[in-house]
Design a protein around this motif. Structure first.
Motif, mmCIF file in Angstrom:
data_model
loop_
_atom_site.group_PDB
_atom_site.id
_atom_site.type_symbol
_atom_site.label_atom_id
_atom_site.label_comp_id
_atom_site.label_asym_id
_atom_site.label_seq_id
_atom_site.Cartn_x
_atom_site.Cartn_y
_atom_site.Cartn_z
ATOM 1 N N ALA A 33 5.306 0.411 1.512
ATOM 2 C CA ALA A 33 5.585 -0.151 0.203
ATOM 3 C C ALA A 33 4.649 -1.298 -0.080
ATOM 4 C CB ALA A 33 7.004 -0.638 0.178
ATOM 5 N N ALA A 34 4.431 -1.639 -1.370
ATOM 6 C CA ALA A 34 3.582 -2.792 -1.597
ATOM 7 C C ALA A 34 3.644 -3.389 -2.963
ATOM 8 C CB ALA A 34 2.169 -2.466 -1.274
ATOM 9 N N THR A 67 7.684 1.683 -6.556
ATOM 10 C CA THR A 67 6.970 2.054 -5.344
ATOM 11 C C THR A 67 5.640 1.323 -5.303
ATOM 12 O OG1 THR A 67 5.914 3.969 -6.400
ATOM 13 C CG2 THR A 67 8.019 4.353 -5.306
ATOM 14 N N ALA A 68 5.160 1.049 -4.111
ATOM 15 C CA ALA A 68 3.896 0.344 -3.961
ATOM 16 C C ALA A 68 2.727 1.252 -4.296
ATOM 17 C CB ALA A 68 3.765 -0.172 -2.535
ATOM 18 N N ASP A 124 10.972 -1.124 6.923
ATOM 19 C CA ASP A 124 10.245 -0.210 6.053
ATOM 20 C C ASP A 124 11.154 0.292 4.942
ATOM 21 O OD1 ASP A 124 8.164 -0.552 7.776
ATOM 22 O OD2 ASP A 124 8.223 1.459 8.622
ATOM 23 N N ASP A 125 10.547 0.666 3.829
ATOM 24 C CA ASP A 125 11.292 1.166 2.685
ATOM 25 C C ASP A 125 11.334 2.690 2.737
ATOM 26 O OD1 ASP A 125 12.623 1.108 0.197
ATOM 27 O OD2 ASP A 125 10.730 1.539 -0.824
ATOM 28 N N SER A 128 9.238 4.924 0.331
ATOM 29 C CA SER A 128 7.811 5.061 0.608
ATOM 30 C C SER A 128 7.522 6.185 1.596
ATOM 31 C CB SER A 128 7.249 3.740 1.155
ATOM 32 O OG SER A 128 7.708 3.508 2.481
ATOM 33 N N TYR A 153 11.750 -3.034 0.318
ATOM 34 C CA TYR A 153 10.898 -3.211 -0.859
ATOM 35 C C TYR A 153 11.536 -2.772 -2.174
ATOM 36 C CZ TYR A 153 6.733 -2.964 -3.770
ATOM 37 O OH TYR A 153 5.825 -3.130 -4.778
ATOM 38 N N THR A 160 10.937 -9.574 1.368
ATOM 39 C CA THR A 160 9.587 -9.556 1.916
ATOM 40 C C THR A 160 9.019 -10.973 1.890
ATOM 41 O OG1 THR A 160 8.676 -9.035 -0.266
ATOM 42 C CG2 THR A 160 9.179 -7.181 1.187
ATOM 43 N N ARG A 162 5.143 -12.427 1.828
ATOM 44 C CA ARG A 162 3.694 -12.223 1.874
ATOM 45 C C ARG A 162 3.014 -13.249 2.773
ATOM 46 N NH1 ARG A 162 1.299 -8.866 -1.869
ATOM 47 N NH2 ARG A 162 -0.663 -10.011 -1.588
ATOM 48 N N GLN A 376 -1.876 -1.954 2.571
ATOM 49 C CA GLN A 376 -0.603 -1.457 3.088
ATOM 50 C C GLN A 376 0.039 -2.431 4.067
ATOM 51 O OE1 GLN A 376 -1.344 2.444 4.714
ATOM 52 N NE2 GLN A 376 -1.142 3.420 2.716
ATOM 53 N N ARG A 380 4.881 -5.562 2.082
ATOM 54 C CA ARG A 380 5.668 -4.335 2.017
ATOM 55 C C ARG A 380 6.861 -4.315 2.967
ATOM 56 N NH1 ARG A 380 1.622 0.676 0.713
ATOM 57 N NH2 ARG A 380 0.219 -0.447 -0.685
#
Length: 530
Positions: A33-34, A67-68, A124-125, A128, A153, A160, A162, A376, A380
């Protein structure tokens, strides 16, 4: 299993180069995800109606989640959200929402029992990971349901950070295992914690116990009498907890890249590295061309770890998408973490190690830097869920001395400075002291005893969760089939057509999966330098 400055379990989840691209703070299998962009809602009518459960869950159809990266399959998905209590011990407290996307079966007359996908990580999502599931044919005969685990995400809130990911990306020139690097990472972890708390998050609510109850609520809210469960990497830990805590309504379970809750932590990660590395080295030794060109590969690798830990080297590499060259410092700990993910590209491992032994670190440095600097790898993974699980379910039941002892058993020649940081879990105990949440009840470490039909998949090259962890989990699952797919790394469903065939056949016939494809599997042909 998707990294403190040092990489952590990442990407899980996924394959290389995606795996290297996703090695972020704590992900066993990296998240995909992002950037914040919302997908359009699916073209089909939303599944279900507004429904509530006794556990406080509330499902409502609606647009598909953000969605990323573009996920074309969402165009035909049925979507919505599940609203649940952030902490079930406070039923009237804050609510959170989890995104739900249901990918329809390809078959015109699909089976009535869908599959629910449990994502890797932790952090993790699930949304994704839709492309992985669809590419593997998981939705051939059944709808497949993806729900974002709490804090990930596409959930609200998303936890999250960054700053942690950016620190990892911007610290490639630092000595990986140096105490000063660890202190800087913990500083970013504490900053992350403060940010999430200031936004109102109860960090003690992001764990496997609450997530298991979320899935039980989802099944009930969707009106599904019985469904099947498929978990990858950290999702296997969650699946085993879910089976133990909420077995009703589960028809069958597939787990791939197994991390049993009773073992989760740094010690088993050292064991995984030993097993996965040795399998690659042994496979090379059994091929005359590889063994002749790269003899004594195991000894060479372990010697390089010791030498680089004593005398790190710095090189400059070019990374796609980066206008300026990047400095990378290689020490022993970084080399161990590189190989943990490079096992997904096993065919090139002997050549990369040999080049390093002859004074050329470029291939290894480029792979490592490319992963850390990939889009990536930034923004995410849910650090709130990562540390919620690490710090309540893992570190309270395993000391730093336990990790070092396990590392010494696996790699007696490695110096203490390398052994102190298990692969992909560097600085985990120090980060958890900064995260400061209560330990889970000791029952979280119980083995799962069940007669639910279970397919237990492991990869022979799995250096993240260990090939032996599958049979360990299967011992107390009375109707399980445990399979090790040779020559494949962590999460075999992603890379092996054979594993995909077995998995789909298992959900059709849980007591008799089709394993015939195993007989025809061949080792990789290793790259031989001119």
């Amino acid at each position: 299993m998707t990294s403190p400055t040092p990489p952590r379990h990442g990407r899980p989840l996924r394959r290389l180069p995606a795996a290297l691209a996703g090695a972020t703070a704590g992900a066993l299998v990296l998240g995909l995800a992002a950037l914040p962009a919302r997908a359009e809602s699916g073209t089909g009518a939303p599944l279900g109606t507004v429904a509530r459960t006794a556990g406080g869950g509330h499902f409502e159809p609606g647009p598909c989640p953000r969605t990323a990266d573009p996920i074309p399959d969402l165009a035909r998905a049925h979507c919505g959200t599940l609203t649940v209590p952030e902490k079930r011990s406070r039923r009237h407290g804050r609510k959170i929402t989890l995104a739900v996307a249901i990918i329809p079966a390809v078959a015109k007359r699909p089976a009535s029992d869908p599959i629910v996908w449990l994502a890797g990580g932790p952090g993790d999502d699930a949304v994704s990971e839709i492309p992985m599931a669809v590419a593997g044919g998981l939705n051939r005969d059944r709808d497949v349901i993806f729900m974002s685990q709490r804090g990930t995400y596409s959930a609200d809130p998303e936890l999250t950070c960054r700053n942690v990911d950016e620190f990892v990306a911007n610290s490639l020139d630092l000595v990986f295992g140096a105490p000063s690097t660890g202190r800087l990472h913990v500083q970013e972890t504490r900053r992350c914690r403060d940010q999430l708390v200031s936004r109102g998050a109860d960090l003690s609510a992001y764990n496997g116990t609450e997530s298991s109850a979320d899935y039980d609520d989802l099944r009930k809210a969707l009106g599904i009498k019985q469904w099947n469960v498929f978990g990858i990497s950290y999702g296997t830990d969650l699946a085993l907890q879910y089976m133990r805590l909420h077995p009703k309504g589960i028809r069958s379970v597939g787990i791939d890249g197994v991390l049993p809750p009773a073992l989760a932590g740094g010690a088993v990660t050292w064991k995984a590295a030993r097993e996965g590395f040795d399998s690659i080295f042994k496979t090379c030794a059994e091929q005359p061309a590889c063994n002749t060109r790269y003899p004594n590969l195991k000894d060479t690798f372990e010697r390089l770890v010791v030498e680089l830990e004593a005398r790190p080297i710095t090189t400059t590499v070019t990374v796609p998408g980066r206008p300026e060259p990047v400095k990378v410092t290689l020490d022993g700990g970084l080399l161990v973490n590189w190989l943990t993910f490079a096992s997904h590209l096993a065919a090139g491992v002997p050549r990369s190690i040999d080049e390093l032994a002859h004074g050329n670190p470029q291939r290894i440095a480029e792979q490592y830097a490319g992963g850390k600097l990939s889009p990536q790898a930034i923004g995410r993974v849910s650090h709130g869920l990562v540390f919620g699980i690490f710090c309540s379910e893992w570190t309270p039941f395993e000391s730093e001395a336990d990790v070092i002892r396990a590392g010494r058993r696996a790699f007696p020649s490695f110096p203490r400075s390398v052994l102190a940081n298990a692969p992909l879990l560097s600085w985990m105990h120090a980060d958890c002291r900064a995260w400061d949440i209560p330990a889970a009840p000791r029952s979280i470490r119980k083995v799962t005893r069940s007669d639910i039909p279970t397919l237990v998949l492991s990869g022979g090259f799995d250096s993240q969760t260990a090939p032996s962890s599958g049979p360990y989990a299967a011992r107390t699952l009375s109707r399980s089939v445990a399979v090790t797919v040779p020559y494949v790394a962590h999460v075999v469903f992603a890379d092996s057509k054979c594993a995909q065939t077995m998995t789909v056949s298992f959900f059709d016939r849980p007591d008799a999966p089709d394993t015939r494809c195993l007989a025809g599997l061949q080792p990789p042909t290793f790259e031989i330098a001119p």
